[in-house]
Design a protein around this motif. Structure first.
Motif, PDB file in Angstrom:
ATOM      1  N   LEU A   1       0.821  -1.215   0.000  1.00 53.01           N
ATOM      2  CA  LEU A   1       0.000   0.000   0.000  1.00 53.01           C
ATOM      3  C   LEU A   1       0.857   1.269   0.000  1.00 53.01           C
ATOM      4  O   LEU A   1       0.429   2.303  -0.524  1.00 53.01           O
ATOM      5  CB  LEU A   1      -0.945  -0.004   1.199  1.00 53.01           C
ATOM      6  CG  LEU A   1      -2.073  -1.050   1.153  1.00 53.01           C
ATOM      7  CD1 LEU A   1      -2.882  -1.022   2.442  1.00 53.01           C
ATOM      8  CD2 LEU A   1      -2.984  -0.825  -0.053  1.00 53.01           C
TER       9      LEU A   1
ATOM     10  N   GLU B   1       1.391   3.081  -3.232  1.00 49.85           N
ATOM     11  CA  GLU B   1       0.357   3.953  -3.785  1.00 49.85           C
ATOM     12  C   GLU B   1       0.708   5.401  -3.454  1.00 49.85           C
ATOM     13  O   GLU B   1       1.004   5.713  -2.293  1.00 49.85           O
ATOM     14  CB  GLU B   1      -1.013   3.596  -3.203  1.00 49.85           C
ATOM     15  CG  GLU B   1      -1.469   2.171  -3.483  1.00 49.85           C
ATOM     16  CD  GLU B   1      -1.726   1.923  -4.961  1.00 49.85           C
ATOM     17  OE1 GLU B   1      -2.206   2.859  -5.644  1.00 49.85           O
ATOM     18  OE2 GLU B   1      -1.430   0.802  -5.429  1.00 49.85           O
TER      19      GLU B   1
ATOM     20  N   MET C   1      -1.158   7.107  -0.469  1.00 46.93           N
ATOM     21  CA  MET C   1      -1.352   6.336   0.757  1.00 46.93           C
ATOM     22  C   MET C   1      -0.075   6.274   1.577  1.00 46.93           C
ATOM     23  O   MET C   1       1.005   6.070   1.042  1.00 46.93           O
ATOM     24  CB  MET C   1      -1.837   4.916   0.434  1.00 46.93           C
ATOM     25  CG  MET C   1      -3.209   4.895  -0.204  1.00 46.93           C
ATOM     26  SD  MET C   1      -3.836   3.231  -0.497  1.00 46.93           S
ATOM     27  CE  MET C   1      -5.379   3.635  -1.319  1.00 46.93           C
TER      28      MET C   1
ATOM     29  N   VAL D   1      -4.360  -6.200  -4.549  1.00 50.92           N
ATOM     30  CA  VAL D   1      -3.911  -4.950  -3.949  1.00 50.92           C
ATOM     31  C   VAL D   1      -4.448  -3.744  -4.705  1.00 50.92           C
ATOM     32  O   VAL D   1      -4.847  -2.742  -4.099  1.00 50.92           O
ATOM     33  CB  VAL D   1      -2.371  -4.896  -3.890  1.00 50.92           C
ATOM     34  CG1 VAL D   1      -1.902  -3.518  -3.428  1.00 50.92           C
ATOM     35  CG2 VAL D   1      -1.847  -5.957  -2.939  1.00 50.92           C
TER      36      VAL D   1
ATOM     37  N   ALA E   1      -6.720  -0.931  -2.952  1.00 45.80           N
ATOM     38  CA  ALA E   1      -6.418   0.501  -2.934  1.00 45.80           C
ATOM     39  C   ALA E   1      -7.615   1.315  -3.417  1.00 45.80           C
ATOM     40  O   ALA E   1      -7.942   2.354  -2.839  1.00 45.80           O
ATOM     41  CB  ALA E   1      -5.196   0.784  -3.812  1.00 45.80           C
TER      42      ALA E   1
END
Length: 202
Positions: A20, A23, A26, A107, A111
Motif C-alpha cells: 500500500l 500507492e 497512501m 492490492v 487501494a
C-alpha cells in the motif's frame, strides 16, 4: 491518506504496508497486532483509515472497531478478513465499520476500495455482500426457545418487568438470560439485540 494496518500476523502487516505504501496517495503510518494495540495507535497517530483483521486473539477487530468509532467517529474502518460468515459481517457493521473486504482481494482493488472509503462511501466486497444478503439463521438457532422469546420481547420494546410478567418468570431471570443472549450473539446491549432481531426478520 494515513492508514493503520491491524493484523495478528506480522507478515501480513509487513506485506500490506509494503504494497500500500507504493500507492502515491497512501501512507501507512503504523501497524498493530491486536485490537488493544490498534486503539493505542489511534491515540498516538490518528489515522484516516484503519484496515483491520476481524479475528485476533485478545481484543478482536469487532471490539476494537466499536471503541475506535466511539472515541474517533471520523476514522473510517475497513475490516479485512478471510472469514465470509454472515454473523461476523453483521457484527462488524453493527460495530461501526464502513467497509468489509476479503484478504484475497487484489492490492489494486484494495487501494481503490480504500479510496472509495476515504471519500465517504461504504464499501463491501461483492462476495461479502452476497453473504450478507442471506438470512442469518444459524446463530439464532443457538438460542433456546425461552431465549428467543426474550429476544423477541426486547425487540418489541418491552422492559424487563414486562417481559417477566408476560413469561411468568422473575426479573432476575430475565436479566440473567439477557446476559447469556448477549454473550451468545456477541452483542453489547438491548439496542443491538433489537437491531439484530429485526435484521433477522427481514
Amino acid at each position: 491518506m494515513n492508514i493503520l494496518i491491524v493484523d495478528d500476523d506480522p507478515l501480513i502487516c509487513q506485506s500490506l504496508r509494503l504494497l500500500l505504501s507504493r500507492e502515491p496517495d497512501m501512507d501507512v503510518t503504523a501497524t498493530a497486532n491486536d485490537g488493544a494495540a490498534a486503539i493505542q495507535c489511534c491515540e498516538e497517530v490518528l489515522p484516516d483509515i484503519v484496515l483491520m483483521d476481524i479475528r485476533m486473539p485478545g481484543m478482536d477487530g469487532i471490539q476494537a472497531a466499536r471503541q475506535i468509532k466511539q472515541k474517533w467517529p471520523q476514522v473510517q474502518i475497513m475490516m479485512l478478513t478471510t472469514f465470509q460468515d454472515e454473523h461476523s459481517i453483521r457484527l462488524a457493521l453493527l460495530a461501526g465499520a464502513e467497509g468489509y473486504m476479503l484478504k484475497s482481494t487484489q492490492v489494486s482493488s484494495m487501494a481503490q476500495q480504500l479510496r472509495a472509503l476515504a471519500s465517504g462511501s461504504s464499501v463491501v466486497d461483492a462476495n461479502v455482500l452476497k453473504t450478507l444478503m442471506l438470512p442469518e439463521k444459524e446463530n439464532r438457532s443457538d438460542l433456546t426457545p425461552r431465549e428467543n422469546d426474550i429476544l423477541e420481547l426486547v425487540a418489541l420494546g418491552c422492559s424487563n418487568r414486562e417481559i417477566a410478567e408476560q413469561l411468568f418468570i422473575s426479573e432476575g431471570t430475565v436479566r440473567n438470560t439477557l446476559s447469556i443472549i448477549l454473550d451468545k450473539l456477541e452483542l453489547r446491549d438491548r439496542t443491538q439485540l433489537a437491531i439484530y432481531y429485526w435484521r433477522q426478520s427481514l
